[in-house]
Design a protein around this motif. Structure first.
Motif, PDB file in Angstrom:
ATOM      1  N   SER A 176      -9.572  -2.395  -5.089  1.00 26.66           N
ATOM      2  CA  SER A 176      -8.387  -2.404  -4.070  1.00 26.66           C
ATOM      3  C   SER A 176      -7.289  -1.522  -4.737  1.00 26.66           C
ATOM      4  O   SER A 176      -6.821  -0.814  -3.801  1.00 26.66           O
ATOM      5  CB  SER A 176      -7.903  -3.892  -3.906  1.00 26.66           C
ATOM      6  N   GLU A 177      -7.329  -1.206  -6.065  1.00 28.89           N
ATOM      7  CA  GLU A 177      -6.000  -0.532  -6.517  1.00 28.89           C
ATOM      8  C   GLU A 177      -6.439   0.990  -6.216  1.00 28.89           C
ATOM      9  O   GLU A 177      -5.656   1.805  -5.876  1.00 28.89           O
ATOM     10  CB  GLU A 177      -5.912  -0.801  -7.840  1.00 28.89           C
ATOM     11  N   ALA A 178      -7.591   1.250  -6.299  1.00 28.22           N
ATOM     12  CA  ALA A 178      -8.219   2.676  -6.015  1.00 28.22           C
ATOM     13  C   ALA A 178      -7.866   3.010  -4.664  1.00 28.22           C
ATOM     14  O   ALA A 178      -7.582   4.318  -4.371  1.00 28.22           O
ATOM     15  CB  ALA A 178      -9.528   3.016  -6.326  1.00 28.22           C
ATOM     16  N   ALA A 179      -8.160   2.410  -3.707  1.00 31.09           N
ATOM     17  CA  ALA A 179      -7.989   2.459  -2.278  1.00 31.09           C
ATOM     18  C   ALA A 179      -6.656   2.627  -2.067  1.00 31.09           C
ATOM     19  O   ALA A 179      -6.126   3.535  -1.367  1.00 31.09           O
ATOM     20  CB  ALA A 179      -8.536   1.161  -1.498  1.00 31.09           C
ATOM     21  N   ALA A 180      -5.696   1.776  -2.642  1.00 30.30           N
ATOM     22  CA  ALA A 180      -4.253   1.915  -2.326  1.00 30.30           C
ATOM     23  C   ALA A 180      -3.804   3.142  -2.932  1.00 30.30           C
ATOM     24  O   ALA A 180      -2.845   3.814  -2.258  1.00 30.30           O
ATOM     25  CB  ALA A 180      -3.680   0.618  -3.016  1.00 30.30           C
ATOM     26  N   TYR A 181      -4.394   3.379  -4.089  1.00 27.57           N
ATOM     27  CA  TYR A 181      -3.993   4.670  -4.782  1.00 27.57           C
ATOM     28  C   TYR A 181      -4.204   5.741  -3.885  1.00 27.57           C
ATOM     29  O   TYR A 181      -3.406   6.807  -3.694  1.00 27.57           O
ATOM     30  CB  TYR A 181      -4.376   4.607  -6.174  1.00 27.57           C
ATOM     31  N   LEU A 238     -13.937   8.231  -3.167  1.00 29.13           N
ATOM     32  CA  LEU A 238     -12.725   7.759  -3.514  1.00 29.13           C
ATOM     33  C   LEU A 238     -12.147   7.589  -2.021  1.00 29.13           C
ATOM     34  O   LEU A 238     -11.372   6.557  -1.528  1.00 29.13           O
ATOM     35  CB  LEU A 238     -11.903   8.387  -4.211  1.00 29.13           C
ATOM     36  N   ASP A 239     -12.171   8.828  -1.140  1.00 35.46           N
ATOM     37  CA  ASP A 239     -11.718   8.684   0.202  1.00 35.46           C
ATOM     38  C   ASP A 239     -12.058   7.817   0.948  1.00 35.46           C
ATOM     39  O   ASP A 239     -11.544   6.986   1.863  1.00 35.46           O
ATOM     40  CB  ASP A 239     -11.884  10.087   0.628  1.00 35.46           C
ATOM     41  N   LEU A 240     -13.588   7.477   1.124  1.00 28.75           N
ATOM     42  CA  LEU A 240     -14.192   6.572   1.752  1.00 28.75           C
ATOM     43  C   LEU A 240     -13.803   5.112   1.396  1.00 28.75           C
ATOM     44  O   LEU A 240     -13.755   4.186   2.406  1.00 28.75           O
ATOM     45  CB  LEU A 240     -15.787   6.828   1.586  1.00 28.75           C
ATOM     46  N   ILE A 241     -13.883   4.941   0.190  1.00 31.23           N
ATOM     47  CA  ILE A 241     -13.080   3.636  -0.310  1.00 31.23           C
ATOM     48  C   ILE A 241     -11.701   3.342   0.403  1.00 31.23           C
ATOM     49  O   ILE A 241     -11.351   2.067   0.799  1.00 31.23           O
ATOM     50  CB  ILE A 241     -13.153   3.563  -2.067  1.00 31.23           C
ATOM     51  N   LEU A 298      -1.963   8.896  -1.977  1.00 33.65           N
ATOM     52  CA  LEU A 298      -2.219  10.471  -2.277  1.00 33.65           C
ATOM     53  C   LEU A 298      -2.288  11.118  -0.944  1.00 33.65           C
ATOM     54  O   LEU A 298      -1.726  12.138  -0.783  1.00 33.65           O
ATOM     55  CB  LEU A 298      -3.461  10.790  -3.174  1.00 33.65           C
ATOM     56  N   SER A 299      -3.118  10.461   0.148  1.00 36.11           N
ATOM     57  CA  SER A 299      -3.263  10.879   1.288  1.00 36.11           C
ATOM     58  C   SER A 299      -1.822  10.968   2.016  1.00 36.11           C
ATOM     59  O   SER A 299      -1.614  12.076   2.761  1.00 36.11           O
ATOM     60  CB  SER A 299      -4.138  10.344   2.169  1.00 36.11           C
ATOM     61  N   GLU A 300      -0.992  10.034   1.908  1.00 36.13           N
ATOM     62  CA  GLU A 300       0.317   9.967   2.536  1.00 36.13           C
ATOM     63  C   GLU A 300       1.209  11.097   1.943  1.00 36.13           C
ATOM     64  O   GLU A 300       2.024  11.759   2.719  1.00 36.13           O
ATOM     65  CB  GLU A 300       1.014   8.516   2.444  1.00 36.13           C
ATOM     66  N   ARG A 301       1.034  11.153   0.769  1.00 34.72           N
ATOM     67  CA  ARG A 301       1.839  12.374  -0.011  1.00 34.72           C
ATOM     68  C   ARG A 301       1.518  13.770   0.335  1.00 34.72           C
ATOM     69  O   ARG A 301       2.278  14.773   0.782  1.00 34.72           O
ATOM     70  CB  ARG A 301       1.819  12.152  -1.607  1.00 34.72           C
ATOM     71  N   ARG A 302       0.061  14.071   0.459  1.00 34.45           N
ATOM     72  CA  ARG A 302      -0.433  15.271   0.969  1.00 34.45           C
ATOM     73  C   ARG A 302       0.088  15.604   2.504  1.00 34.45           C
ATOM     74  O   ARG A 302       0.425  16.833   2.511  1.00 34.45           O
ATOM     75  CB  ARG A 302      -1.724  15.355   0.899  1.00 34.45           C
ATOM     76  N   GLN A 303       0.086  14.606   3.218  1.00 38.83           N
ATOM     77  CA  GLN A 303       0.711  14.671   4.722  1.00 38.83           C
ATOM     78  C   GLN A 303       2.084  15.100   4.709  1.00 38.83           C
ATOM     79  O   GLN A 303       2.590  15.848   5.397  1.00 38.83           O
ATOM     80  CB  GLN A 303       0.120  13.505   5.449  1.00 38.83           C
ATOM     81  N   HIS A 304       2.711  14.411   3.900  1.00 40.90           N
ATOM     82  CA  HIS A 304       4.244  14.552   3.679  1.00 40.90           C
ATOM     83  C   HIS A 304       4.489  15.926   3.352  1.00 40.90           C
ATOM     84  O   HIS A 304       5.399  16.561   3.934  1.00 40.90           O
ATOM     85  CB  HIS A 304       4.720  13.505   2.740  1.00 40.90           C
ATOM     86  N   HIS A 305       3.882  16.265   2.373  1.00 45.09           N
ATOM     87  CA  HIS A 305       4.242  17.892   1.904  1.00 45.09           C
ATOM     88  C   HIS A 305       3.727  18.846   2.839  1.00 45.09           C
ATOM     89  O   HIS A 305       4.223  20.112   2.679  1.00 45.09           O
ATOM     90  CB  HIS A 305       3.465  17.950   0.448  1.00 45.09           C
TER      91      HIS A 305
END
Length: 218
Positions: A198-203, A158-161, A207-214
């Motif tokens: 594409s939805e999985a990629a956006a999702y 999923l991360d690589l997608i 998630l990555s953005e949220r983790r970096q934000h927190h």
């Protein structure tokens, strides 16, 4: 002021028709075009458009991925998604990627011209009710439940997608057959309740953005 427009569509006849339609207007200028995502990545920055009209379905990816990439590197470019089909998942992906609008190919020429002008002025063409649903989904993400069902390998894929890799590229990185990766992708999409890569990629990107934000040091 003349609006500079870039066209991305894998059908030459579509690009030609849209180009003629736009260039008939005194305030619109088509500064470049591409038939694949790879071409778009190089040509959009070089031509510096105000608006990029992006086909959702492409032979080497999709317009949503191009939109996400362009918006992250060149936020001044407004992206208008152009597609033959309307569905909530594609709209969700487009909004997540930062698109300013979503137009069906069946749209009348005058409406397309109007849409280009509006997103060029900084307006959003997205339906407010749809945007509300997307925001609600982001505020209450089923992150824990969904990802808890994924295996470690599926999370890696999923991360690589999310990084924009194809099945073949993922297979090369993980030393697995492309067909095996395809099966993994089908399984993880099913577990996430998604139908589109594409939805999985956006999702995953969200998630990555949220983790970096927190946790900025994550």
């Amino acid at each position: 002021m003349t609006l500079r427009v870039f066209l991305l569509d894998d059908h030459e006849i579509v690009r030609r028709g849209v180009r003629e339609l736009l260039e008939a207007e005194e305030d619109l200028e088509v500064v470049g075009e591409a038939g694949t995502a790879e071409e778009a990545y190089g040509r959009i920055p070089a031509t510096r458009p105000d608006v990029a009209i992006l086909d959702v379905r492409l032979p080497d990816g999709d317009g949503v991925q191009v939109c996400r990439e362009i918006r992250s590197r060149h936020p001044g470019v407004a992206c208008l998604m152009l597609t033959s089909f309307a569905d909530d998942e594609a709209l969700f992906s487009a909004i997540m990627a930062g698109a300013a609008g979503y137009v069906l190919k069946q749209v009348r020429g005058t409406d397309l011209v109007d849409s280009v002008r509006r997103v060029g002025r900084g307006e959003s063409l997205l339906d407010p009710s749809l945007t509300t649903r997307v925001l609600e989904r982001l505020r209450h993400p089923p992150e824990a439940d969904e990802l808890a069902g994924l295996t470690g390998q599926e999370r890696r894929i999923l991360d690589l997608i999310a990084e924009g890799m194809t099945n073949r590229q993922i297979g090369e990185q993980l030393h697995l057959a492309e067909k095996t990766i395809k099966n993994y992708v089908s399984n993880l999409l099913a577990k996430l309740g998604m139908s589109r890569r594409s939805e999985a990629a956006a999702y995953a990107a969200r998630l990555s953005e949220r983790r970096q934000h927190h946790d900025p040091h994550a």
